[in-house]
Motif scaffolding. Structure first.
Motif, PDB file in Angstrom:
ATOM      1  N   LEU A 180       5.975 -22.747 -24.490  1.00 47.29           N
ATOM      2  CA  LEU A 180       6.742 -23.429 -23.592  1.00 47.29           C
ATOM      3  C   LEU A 180       6.238 -24.198 -22.715  1.00 47.29           C
ATOM      4  CD1 LEU A 180       9.419 -20.517 -22.812  1.00 47.29           C
ATOM      5  CD2 LEU A 180       9.924 -22.498 -24.140  1.00 47.29           C
ATOM      6  N   LYS A 181       5.057 -23.617 -22.194  1.00 52.43           N
ATOM      7  CA  LYS A 181       4.035 -24.611 -21.128  1.00 52.43           C
ATOM      8  C   LYS A 181       3.710 -25.662 -21.854  1.00 52.43           C
ATOM      9  CE  LYS A 181       1.100 -22.084 -18.918  1.00 52.43           C
ATOM     10  NZ  LYS A 181      -0.132 -21.047 -18.448  1.00 52.43           N
ATOM     11  N   TYR A 182       3.155 -25.422 -23.099  1.00 58.05           N
ATOM     12  CA  TYR A 182       2.791 -26.592 -23.639  1.00 58.05           C
ATOM     13  C   TYR A 182       3.734 -27.806 -24.100  1.00 58.05           C
ATOM     14  CZ  TYR A 182       1.232 -29.629 -27.739  1.00 58.05           C
ATOM     15  OH  TYR A 182       0.737 -30.631 -28.387  1.00 58.05           O
ATOM     16  N   GLU A 183       4.992 -27.376 -24.379  1.00 55.75           N
ATOM     17  CA  GLU A 183       5.922 -28.365 -24.760  1.00 55.75           C
ATOM     18  C   GLU A 183       6.204 -28.982 -23.317  1.00 55.75           C
ATOM     19  OE1 GLU A 183       7.969 -29.390 -27.327  1.00 55.75           O
ATOM     20  OE2 GLU A 183       6.525 -28.143 -28.618  1.00 55.75           O
ATOM     21  N   GLY A 184       6.446 -28.231 -22.346  1.00 57.45           N
ATOM     22  CA  GLY A 184       6.746 -28.813 -20.803  1.00 57.45           C
ATOM     23  C   GLY A 184       5.545 -29.848 -20.557  1.00 57.45           C
ATOM     24  N   ARG A 185       4.363 -29.505 -20.670  1.00 59.07           N
ATOM     25  CA  ARG A 185       3.426 -30.571 -20.085  1.00 59.07           C
ATOM     26  C   ARG A 185       3.144 -31.960 -20.959  1.00 59.07           C
ATOM     27  NH1 ARG A 185      -1.904 -26.749 -18.135  1.00 59.07           N
ATOM     28  NH2 ARG A 185      -0.556 -25.299 -16.888  1.00 59.07           N
ATOM     29  N   SER A 186       3.771 -31.458 -22.376  1.00 60.96           N
ATOM     30  CA  SER A 186       3.817 -32.697 -23.255  1.00 60.96           C
ATOM     31  C   SER A 186       4.698 -33.794 -23.056  1.00 60.96           C
ATOM     32  CB  SER A 186       3.861 -31.966 -24.713  1.00 60.96           C
ATOM     33  OG  SER A 186       2.822 -31.355 -25.055  1.00 60.96           O
ATOM     34  N   MET A 187       5.815 -33.235 -22.428  1.00 63.99           N
ATOM     35  CA  MET A 187       6.847 -34.363 -22.041  1.00 63.99           C
ATOM     36  C   MET A 187       6.342 -35.245 -21.090  1.00 63.99           C
ATOM     37  SD  MET A 187      10.152 -31.708 -21.877  1.00 63.99           S
ATOM     38  CE  MET A 187      10.697 -30.605 -23.010  1.00 63.99           C
ATOM     39  N   ARG A 188       6.938 -36.440 -21.343  1.00 64.15           N
ATOM     40  CA  ARG A 188       6.477 -37.653 -20.613  1.00 64.15           C
ATOM     41  C   ARG A 188       7.878 -38.261 -19.967  1.00 64.15           C
ATOM     42  NH1 ARG A 188       2.714 -35.268 -20.642  1.00 64.15           N
ATOM     43  NH2 ARG A 188       0.794 -35.861 -21.540  1.00 64.15           N
ATOM     44  N   PRO A 189       7.895 -38.391 -18.520  1.00 74.08           N
ATOM     45  CA  PRO A 189       8.977 -39.206 -18.028  1.00 74.08           C
ATOM     46  C   PRO A 189       9.009 -40.545 -18.083  1.00 74.08           C
ATOM     47  CG  PRO A 189       7.409 -38.837 -16.200  1.00 74.08           C
ATOM     48  CD  PRO A 189       6.823 -38.376 -17.680  1.00 74.08           C
ATOM     49  N   GLU A 190      10.300 -40.848 -18.230  1.00 71.56           N
ATOM     50  CA  GLU A 190      10.442 -42.512 -18.076  1.00 71.56           C
ATOM     51  C   GLU A 190      11.269 -43.093 -16.961  1.00 71.56           C
ATOM     52  OE1 GLU A 190      13.129 -43.200 -21.649  1.00 71.56           O
ATOM     53  OE2 GLU A 190      11.436 -42.175 -22.937  1.00 71.56           O
ATOM     54  N   LYS A 191      11.002 -44.235 -16.720  1.00 68.79           N
ATOM     55  CA  LYS A 191      11.690 -44.850 -15.312  1.00 68.79           C
ATOM     56  C   LYS A 191      13.043 -44.706 -15.505  1.00 68.79           C
ATOM     57  CE  LYS A 191      11.387 -48.806 -12.493  1.00 68.79           C
ATOM     58  NZ  LYS A 191      10.810 -50.236 -12.259  1.00 68.79           N
ATOM     59  N   SER A 192      13.454 -44.057 -14.446  1.00 71.21           N
ATOM     60  CA  SER A 192      15.100 -43.479 -14.285  1.00 71.21           C
ATOM     61  C   SER A 192      15.522 -43.754 -13.022  1.00 71.21           C
ATOM     62  CB  SER A 192      14.970 -41.971 -14.537  1.00 71.21           C
ATOM     63  OG  SER A 192      14.584 -41.739 -15.842  1.00 71.21           O
ATOM     64  N   ASP A 193      16.881 -43.674 -12.843  1.00 67.86           N
ATOM     65  CA  ASP A 193      17.556 -43.789 -11.418  1.00 67.86           C
ATOM     66  C   ASP A 193      17.172 -42.898 -10.324  1.00 67.86           C
ATOM     67  OD1 ASP A 193      18.910 -45.891 -12.497  1.00 67.86           O
ATOM     68  OD2 ASP A 193      20.408 -44.710 -13.152  1.00 67.86           O
ATOM     69  N   VAL A 194      16.917 -41.455 -10.702  1.00 67.19           N
ATOM     70  CA  VAL A 194      16.901 -40.517  -9.958  1.00 67.19           C
ATOM     71  C   VAL A 194      15.817 -39.502 -10.325  1.00 67.19           C
ATOM     72  CG1 VAL A 194      18.744 -39.203 -10.781  1.00 67.19           C
ATOM     73  CG2 VAL A 194      18.177 -38.880  -8.295  1.00 67.19           C
ATOM     74  N   GLY A 195      15.173 -38.751  -9.735  1.00 62.93           N
ATOM     75  CA  GLY A 195      14.521 -37.289 -10.106  1.00 62.93           C
ATOM     76  C   GLY A 195      15.335 -36.191  -9.637  1.00 62.93           C
ATOM     77  N   VAL A 196      15.645 -35.364 -10.440  1.00 62.79           N
ATOM     78  CA  VAL A 196      16.238 -33.959 -10.055  1.00 62.79           C
ATOM     79  C   VAL A 196      15.193 -32.873 -10.032  1.00 62.79           C
ATOM     80  CG1 VAL A 196      17.909 -32.373 -10.582  1.00 62.79           C
ATOM     81  CG2 VAL A 196      18.202 -34.824 -11.338  1.00 62.79           C
ATOM     82  N   VAL A 197      14.913 -32.357  -8.859  1.00 59.58           N
ATOM     83  CA  VAL A 197      13.872 -31.359  -8.622  1.00 59.58           C
ATOM     84  C   VAL A 197      14.635 -29.857  -8.620  1.00 59.58           C
ATOM     85  CG1 VAL A 197      11.973 -30.423  -7.350  1.00 59.58           C
ATOM     86  CG2 VAL A 197      12.384 -32.762  -7.168  1.00 59.58           C
ATOM     87  N   LEU A 198      14.341 -28.960  -9.549  1.00 66.97           N
ATOM     88  CA  LEU A 198      15.018 -27.775  -9.602  1.00 66.97           C
ATOM     89  C   LEU A 198      14.095 -26.589  -8.793  1.00 66.97           C
ATOM     90  CD1 LEU A 198      15.600 -27.590 -13.579  1.00 66.97           C
ATOM     91  CD2 LEU A 198      16.850 -28.765 -11.652  1.00 66.97           C
ATOM     92  N   GLY A 199      15.101 -26.021  -8.126  1.00 66.52           N
ATOM     93  CA  GLY A 199      14.771 -25.131  -7.073  1.00 66.52           C
ATOM     94  C   GLY A 199      13.906 -23.863  -7.570  1.00 66.52           C
ATOM     95  N   ALA A 200      13.200 -23.253  -6.954  1.00 61.50           N
ATOM     96  CA  ALA A 200      12.281 -21.826  -6.870  1.00 61.50           C
ATOM     97  C   ALA A 200      12.228 -21.369  -5.372  1.00 61.50           C
ATOM     98  CB  ALA A 200      11.100 -22.050  -7.273  1.00 61.50           C
ATOM     99  N   TYR A 201      11.661 -20.075  -5.426  1.00 59.34           N
ATOM    100  CA  TYR A 201      11.783 -19.360  -4.157  1.00 59.34           C
ATOM    101  C   TYR A 201      11.121 -20.216  -2.992  1.00 59.34           C
ATOM    102  CZ  TYR A 201      10.676 -15.801  -0.571  1.00 59.34           C
ATOM    103  OH  TYR A 201      10.461 -15.157   0.513  1.00 59.34           O
ATOM    104  N   THR A 202      11.713 -20.026  -1.755  1.00 58.85           N
ATOM    105  CA  THR A 202      10.961 -20.608  -0.515  1.00 58.85           C
ATOM    106  C   THR A 202      11.098 -19.510   0.592  1.00 58.85           C
ATOM    107  OG1 THR A 202      11.031 -22.399   0.855  1.00 58.85           O
ATOM    108  CG2 THR A 202      13.326 -21.587   0.299  1.00 58.85           C
ATOM    109  N   ASP A 203      10.126 -19.455   1.202  1.00 56.58           N
ATOM    110  CA  ASP A 203      10.021 -18.296   2.274  1.00 56.58           C
ATOM    111  C   ASP A 203      10.210 -19.220   3.498  1.00 56.58           C
ATOM    112  OD1 ASP A 203       9.405 -16.547   4.274  1.00 56.58           O
ATOM    113  OD2 ASP A 203       7.232 -16.533   3.751  1.00 56.58           O
ATOM    114  N   GLY A 204      11.554 -19.365   3.958  1.00 56.39           N
ATOM    115  CA  GLY A 204      12.127 -20.077   4.878  1.00 56.39           C
ATOM    116  C   GLY A 204      11.801 -21.583   4.559  1.00 56.39           C
TER     117      GLY A 204
END
Length: 199
Positions: free
Chosen positions: A29-53
Motif C-alpha cells: 500500500l505504501k509503495y502504491e501510494g508513493r508511486s502515484m503522481r498528481p496531475e494539474k487539477s482544480d482542487v486538492g482534497v486533504v483527508l483529515g487525521a488526528y489533531t491535538d487542538g
C-alpha cells in the motif's frame, strides 16, 4: 501430548504467516501510494487525521505540507480540507487544517472546510458536494501514502475525477499502515471500492 505440540506449532506458523501477510500488504500500500503522481487539477482534497487542538499530528502535518507544495507549484488552485471532530479532539480537523494552511501562506479564501466527515468514504462524499457547488471538476487527493490507494479507489467509486499525492509516512506510522490493510479489505468486502490493483 504430541498432538498438543503439533497444534501449538500449527498456530505459531499461522500467526507468523498472518503477520508476514500484513507486513507485505502494508508495504505494498505504501509503495502504491508513493508511486502515484498528481496531475494539474482544480482542487486538492486533504483527508483529515488526528489533531491535538490546533496542533496537527505528524501524519496530518505531512499531508498539509504536501498540499502547500502542490498549491505553490500550481498543481491546484484551491484546497478542500476534510475532517470532522473526533471524540478525542477539541476542534474539527478541518478547522485545524485550514489554520495550518493559512499560517503557511495559503490564502484563506482558497481553503474550503468540510467538517462533517468521520471516515474516508464520508471525506470524499462530502468533498464531492463542495466540488460540485464550487464548480471544481478535477481533484488531487492528498493523504498518507498507505491510505492513498483506498482513497483513490473510493473517489473513483463516487465518480470523482482524481489523481493522488501520497505524503511519505514514517516508521512510526507503520501500525497505522497495518490497520489500513484491514480497512482496505473491509471496504472491498462492503463493495465501497474496487481493489486498488484493478482501479
Amino acid at each position: 501430548m504430541a498432538w498438543l505440540w503439533m497444534c501449538l506449532l500449527a498456530c505459531g506458523v499461522a500467526a507468523v504467516g498472518s503477520l508476514a501477510f500484513l507486513i507485505r500488504f502494508a508495504e505494498r500500500l505504501k509503495y502504491e501510494g508513493r508511486s502515484m503522481r498528481p496531475e494539474k487539477s482544480d482542487v486538492g482534497v486533504v483527508l483529515g487525521a488526528y489533531t491535538d487542538g490546533f496542533e496537527p499530528s505528524h501524519p496530518l502535518a505531512a499531508r498539509l505540507r504536501a498540499a502547500i507544495a502542490l498549491y505553490r507549484q500550481g498543481y491546484i488552485r484551491a484546497i478542500i480540507v476534510s475532517g470532522g471532530r473526533g471524540e478525542n479532539e477539541t476542534v474539527a480537523e478541518a478547522r485545524s487544517m485550514k489554520r495550518f494552511l493559512v499560517m503557511n501562506g495559503v490564502p484563506a479564501d482558497a481553503v474550503h472546510e468540510e467538517r462533517m466527515s468521520t471516515n474516508t468514504w464520508e471525506n470524499l462524499y462530502h468533498s464531492k458536494d463542495i466540488m460540485r457547488d464550487r464548480g471544481y471538476r478535477t481533484a488531487v487527493i492528498i493523504t498518507s501514502d498507505y491510505h492513498l490507494p483506498r482513497a483513490i479507489a473510493v473517489a473513483r467509486t463516487l465518480g470523482v475525477e482524481a489523481t493522488g499525492c501520497g505524503a511519505a509516512s514514517t516508521k512510526g506510522e507503520f501500525r497505522a499502515a497495518v490497520r489500513e490493510v484491514f480497512a482496505h479489505i473491509e471496504y472491498m468486502l462492503r463493495g465501497r471500492q474496487a481493489p486498488f490493483w484493478k482501479a
